[in-house]
Design an enzyme around this catalytic site. Structure first.
Site, PDB file in Angstrom:
ATOM      1  N   ALA A 135       0.806  -1.236   0.000  1.00 39.79           N
ATOM      2  CA  ALA A 135       0.000   0.000   0.000  1.00 39.79           C
ATOM      3  C   ALA A 135       0.832   1.276   0.000  1.00 39.79           C
ATOM      4  O   ALA A 135       0.268   2.371   0.028  1.00 39.79           O
ATOM      5  CB  ALA A 135      -0.932  -0.013   1.211  1.00 39.79           C
ATOM      6  N   SER A 136       2.164   1.157  -0.043  1.00 43.85           N
ATOM      7  CA  SER A 136       2.982   2.372   0.067  1.00 43.85           C
ATOM      8  C   SER A 136       3.247   3.038  -1.277  1.00 43.85           C
ATOM      9  O   SER A 136       3.838   4.115  -1.330  1.00 43.85           O
ATOM     10  CB  SER A 136       4.319   2.030   0.749  1.00 43.85           C
ATOM     11  OG  SER A 136       5.020   1.078  -0.023  1.00 43.85           O
ATOM     12  N   VAL A 163       5.074 -10.037   2.834  1.00 46.39           N
ATOM     13  CA  VAL A 163       3.928 -10.940   2.619  1.00 46.39           C
ATOM     14  C   VAL A 163       4.355 -12.385   2.372  1.00 46.39           C
ATOM     15  O   VAL A 163       3.558 -13.306   2.535  1.00 46.39           O
ATOM     16  CB  VAL A 163       2.994 -10.458   1.470  1.00 46.39           C
ATOM     17  CG1 VAL A 163       2.372  -9.110   1.794  1.00 46.39           C
ATOM     18  CG2 VAL A 163       3.717 -10.445   0.134  1.00 46.39           C
ATOM     19  N   SER A 192      -2.712 -10.257 -13.148  1.00 45.32           N
ATOM     20  CA  SER A 192      -2.188  -9.475 -14.270  1.00 45.32           C
ATOM     21  C   SER A 192      -2.699 -10.100 -15.563  1.00 45.32           C
ATOM     22  O   SER A 192      -2.917 -11.316 -15.629  1.00 45.32           O
ATOM     23  CB  SER A 192      -0.663  -9.500 -14.296  1.00 45.32           C
ATOM     24  OG  SER A 192      -0.187  -8.983 -15.521  1.00 45.32           O
ATOM     25  N   TYR A 204       6.799 -14.438 -13.461  1.00 45.09           N
ATOM     26  CA  TYR A 204       5.716 -13.502 -13.105  1.00 45.09           C
ATOM     27  C   TYR A 204       4.366 -14.005 -13.630  1.00 45.09           C
ATOM     28  O   TYR A 204       3.369 -14.017 -12.902  1.00 45.09           O
ATOM     29  CB  TYR A 204       6.067 -12.132 -13.692  1.00 45.09           C
ATOM     30  CG  TYR A 204       5.088 -11.025 -13.379  1.00 45.09           C
ATOM     31  CD1 TYR A 204       5.062 -10.440 -12.117  1.00 45.09           C
ATOM     32  CD2 TYR A 204       4.214 -10.551 -14.353  1.00 45.09           C
ATOM     33  CE1 TYR A 204       4.171  -9.412 -11.830  1.00 45.09           C
ATOM     34  CE2 TYR A 204       3.327  -9.526 -14.080  1.00 45.09           C
ATOM     35  CZ  TYR A 204       3.310  -8.952 -12.815  1.00 45.09           C
ATOM     36  OH  TYR A 204       2.429  -7.936 -12.543  1.00 45.09           O
ATOM     37  N   LYS A 264       1.066 -15.057 -11.473  1.00 49.77           N
ATOM     38  CA  LYS A 264      -0.216 -14.363 -11.638  1.00 49.77           C
ATOM     39  C   LYS A 264      -1.311 -15.317 -12.143  1.00 49.77           C
ATOM     40  O   LYS A 264      -2.486 -15.142 -11.818  1.00 49.77           O
ATOM     41  CB  LYS A 264      -0.054 -13.165 -12.584  1.00 49.77           C
ATOM     42  CG  LYS A 264       0.849 -12.057 -12.019  1.00 49.77           C
ATOM     43  CD  LYS A 264       0.287 -11.482 -10.730  1.00 49.77           C
ATOM     44  CE  LYS A 264       1.034 -10.246 -10.271  1.00 49.77           C
ATOM     45  NZ  LYS A 264       0.441  -9.662  -9.053  1.00 49.77           N
TER      46      LYS A 264
HETATM   47  P1  NAI Z   1       4.774  -1.052  -7.235  1.00 54.74           P
HETATM   48  O1  NAI Z   1       6.130  -1.617  -7.329  1.00 54.74           O
HETATM   49  O2  NAI Z   1       4.583   0.415  -7.096  1.00 54.74           O
HETATM   50  O3  NAI Z   1       3.959  -1.735  -6.038  1.00 54.74           O
HETATM   51  C1  NAI Z   1       4.203  -2.998  -5.541  1.00 54.74           C
HETATM   52  C2  NAI Z   1       4.102  -2.897  -4.051  1.00 54.74           C
HETATM   53  O4  NAI Z   1       4.286  -4.190  -3.458  1.00 54.74           O
HETATM   54  C3  NAI Z   1       5.189  -2.004  -3.452  1.00 54.74           C
HETATM   55  O5  NAI Z   1       4.608  -1.114  -2.527  1.00 54.74           O
HETATM   56  C4  NAI Z   1       6.124  -2.987  -2.763  1.00 54.74           C
HETATM   57  O6  NAI Z   1       6.773  -2.449  -1.639  1.00 54.74           O
HETATM   58  C5  NAI Z   1       5.146  -4.064  -2.367  1.00 54.74           C
HETATM   59  N1  NAI Z   1       5.831  -5.330  -2.114  1.00 54.74           N
HETATM   60  C6  NAI Z   1       6.687  -5.976  -2.925  1.00 54.74           C
HETATM   61  N2  NAI Z   1       7.131  -7.080  -2.332  1.00 54.74           N
HETATM   62  C7  NAI Z   1       6.541  -7.147  -1.110  1.00 54.74           C
HETATM   63  C8  NAI Z   1       6.606  -8.051  -0.030  1.00 54.74           C
HETATM   64  N3  NAI Z   1       7.371  -9.145  -0.072  1.00 54.74           N
HETATM   65  N4  NAI Z   1       5.863  -7.791   1.078  1.00 54.74           N
HETATM   66  C9  NAI Z   1       5.070  -6.686   1.137  1.00 54.74           C
HETATM   67  N5  NAI Z   1       4.974  -5.799   0.144  1.00 54.74           N
HETATM   68  C10 NAI Z   1       5.704  -6.028  -0.967  1.00 54.74           C
HETATM   69  O7  NAI Z   1       4.017  -1.627  -8.511  1.00 54.74           O
HETATM   70  P2  NAI Z   1       2.472  -1.602  -8.934  1.00 54.74           P
HETATM   71  O8  NAI Z   1       2.478  -1.463 -10.392  1.00 54.74           O
HETATM   72  O9  NAI Z   1       1.696  -0.663  -8.108  1.00 54.74           O
HETATM   73  O10 NAI Z   1       2.029  -3.093  -8.609  1.00 54.74           O
HETATM   74  C11 NAI Z   1       0.943  -3.447  -7.765  1.00 54.74           C
HETATM   75  C12 NAI Z   1       0.397  -4.799  -8.176  1.00 54.74           C
HETATM   76  O11 NAI Z   1      -0.168  -4.707  -9.471  1.00 54.74           O
HETATM   77  C13 NAI Z   1       1.459  -5.899  -8.258  1.00 54.74           C
HETATM   78  O12 NAI Z   1       0.926  -7.119  -7.763  1.00 54.74           O
HETATM   79  C14 NAI Z   1       1.705  -6.016  -9.750  1.00 54.74           C
HETATM   80  O13 NAI Z   1       2.179  -7.288 -10.098  1.00 54.74           O
HETATM   81  C15 NAI Z   1       0.323  -5.741 -10.289  1.00 54.74           C
HETATM   82  N6  NAI Z   1       0.284  -5.337 -11.689  1.00 54.74           N
HETATM   83  C16 NAI Z   1       0.883  -4.167 -12.089  1.00 54.74           C
HETATM   84  C17 NAI Z   1       0.827  -3.811 -13.429  1.00 54.74           C
HETATM   85  C18 NAI Z   1       1.453  -2.548 -13.930  1.00 54.74           C
HETATM   86  O14 NAI Z   1       1.432  -2.360 -15.157  1.00 54.74           O
HETATM   87  N7  NAI Z   1       1.967  -1.672 -13.106  1.00 54.74           N
HETATM   88  C19 NAI Z   1       0.168  -4.673 -14.412  1.00 54.74           C
HETATM   89  C20 NAI Z   1      -0.427  -5.844 -13.869  1.00 54.74           C
HETATM   90  C21 NAI Z   1      -0.360  -6.155 -12.548  1.00 54.74           C
END
Ligand code: NAI
Length: 243
Positions: free
Chosen positions: A11-12, A62, A140, A153, A157
């Site tokens: 959520a950050s 997580v 995704s 990945y 997903k």
């Molecule tokens: P982001 O990198 O900004 O957010 C991912 C978040 O997950 C970060 O806040 C990170 O600190 C947290 N995180 C990663 N590993 C963690 C762990 N072990 N424990 C707790 N928190 C953890 O990227 P975004 O784009 O906001 O991604 C959010 C979700 O959306 C992800 O699941 C990503 O796979 C999915 N997604 C994103 C797409 C995109 O185009 N940006 C497309 C499809 C899916």
């Protein structure tokens, strides 16, 4: 969403931060789970509080089963029986399959797939006691289509989709729904190297990338009473990429 509480992972930043803000705007209290970016988590917490709801931050990997158990217990202690879980935390470690290292495969599965299981596993007892629950998993479009360089990945997903459908079938009689969102290319840190031209080259029918807010709106729908009769569904938010 007044008087509801949502636990949101990752959520950050990015999509998770947009979901937290949207839920707070709708009146939900929010428990914000983050990996390491305390500054980002604090800033999202302040935005949510400004919307007039209760918000707390919890640092938790997580992928760590015991830590997730401990964190869910802490959220329950602070907020009481809560209603909504959004599994959004995720990582990429891209590589073509002949070069993909075992650590790259394992790390992505551990966070994206096992992390989703860990949260569901420990939140379900809370939802069962509460006699209701809404789970929203961020998958995704790549989990439905595959993508070169993203075997780990895409597998994680796709796994999230199977997990979603199984939990939905098991928990339907308990008034707990479980749905997934399959975003396409969304403008966040994860896709920072992809420009709009790249997005068009990727063949998005709408010829643009999506915003975290567009994903957050769908998460809000799936976590609200508007979707009470929907479970086991996967909604693409991808400008038509996965058609
Ligand atoms: P982001 O990198 O900004 O957010 C991912 C978040 O997950 C970060 O806040 C990170 O600190 C947290 N995180 C990663 N590993 C963690 C762990 N072990 N424990 C707790 N928190 C953890 O990227 P975004 O784009 O906001 O991604 C959010 C979700 O959306 C992800 O699941 C990503 O796979 C999915 N997604 C994103 C797409 C995109 O185009 N940006 C497309 C499809 C899916």
């Amino acid at each position: 969403m007044k008087n509801k509480t949502a636990l949101i992972t990752g959520a950050s930043s990015g999509i998770g931060a947009a979901i937290a803000r949207r839920f707070a705007e709708g009146g939900a209290n929010v428990a914000l789970i983050y990996a390491g970016n305390t500054e980002g988590a604090e800033s999202v917490k302040a935005d949510c509080e400004a919307a007039g709801v209760k918000a707390e931050i919890y640092q938790c990997d997580v992928a760590d089963h015991d830590k997730v158990k401990e964190t869910v217990a802490a959220v329950k202690k602070e907020f009481g029986l809560f209603d909504i879980l959004v599994n959004n935390a995720g990582i990429t470690k891209d590589n073509l399959i002949p070069m993909m290292k075992e650590e790259e495969f394992d790390a992505v599965i551990a966070t994206n797939l096992k992390g989703t299981y860990n949260l569901i596993r420990h939140c379900i007892p809370v939802f069962m006691r509460n006699k209701r629950g809404k789970i929203v998993n961020i998958s995704s479009v790549v989990g439905m289509m595959g993508n070169p360089g993203q075997a780990n990945y895409a597998a994680s997903k796709a796994g999230v989709i199977g997990l979603t459908k199984s939990v939905a079938r098991e928990m339907a009689v308990k008034n707990i729904t479980c749905n997934a969102i399959a975003p396409g290319f969304i403008r966040t840190k994860m896709t920072s190297e992809l420009d709009e031209e790249g997005a068009m080259a990727a063949g998005i029918p709408m010829k643009r990338t999506g915003t975290p807010e567009e994903v957050a709106e769908t998460a809000y729908f799936l976590a609200s009473e508007m979707s009470d009769y929907i479970t086991g569904e996967v909604i693409r938010v991808d400008g038509g990429l996965g058609i």
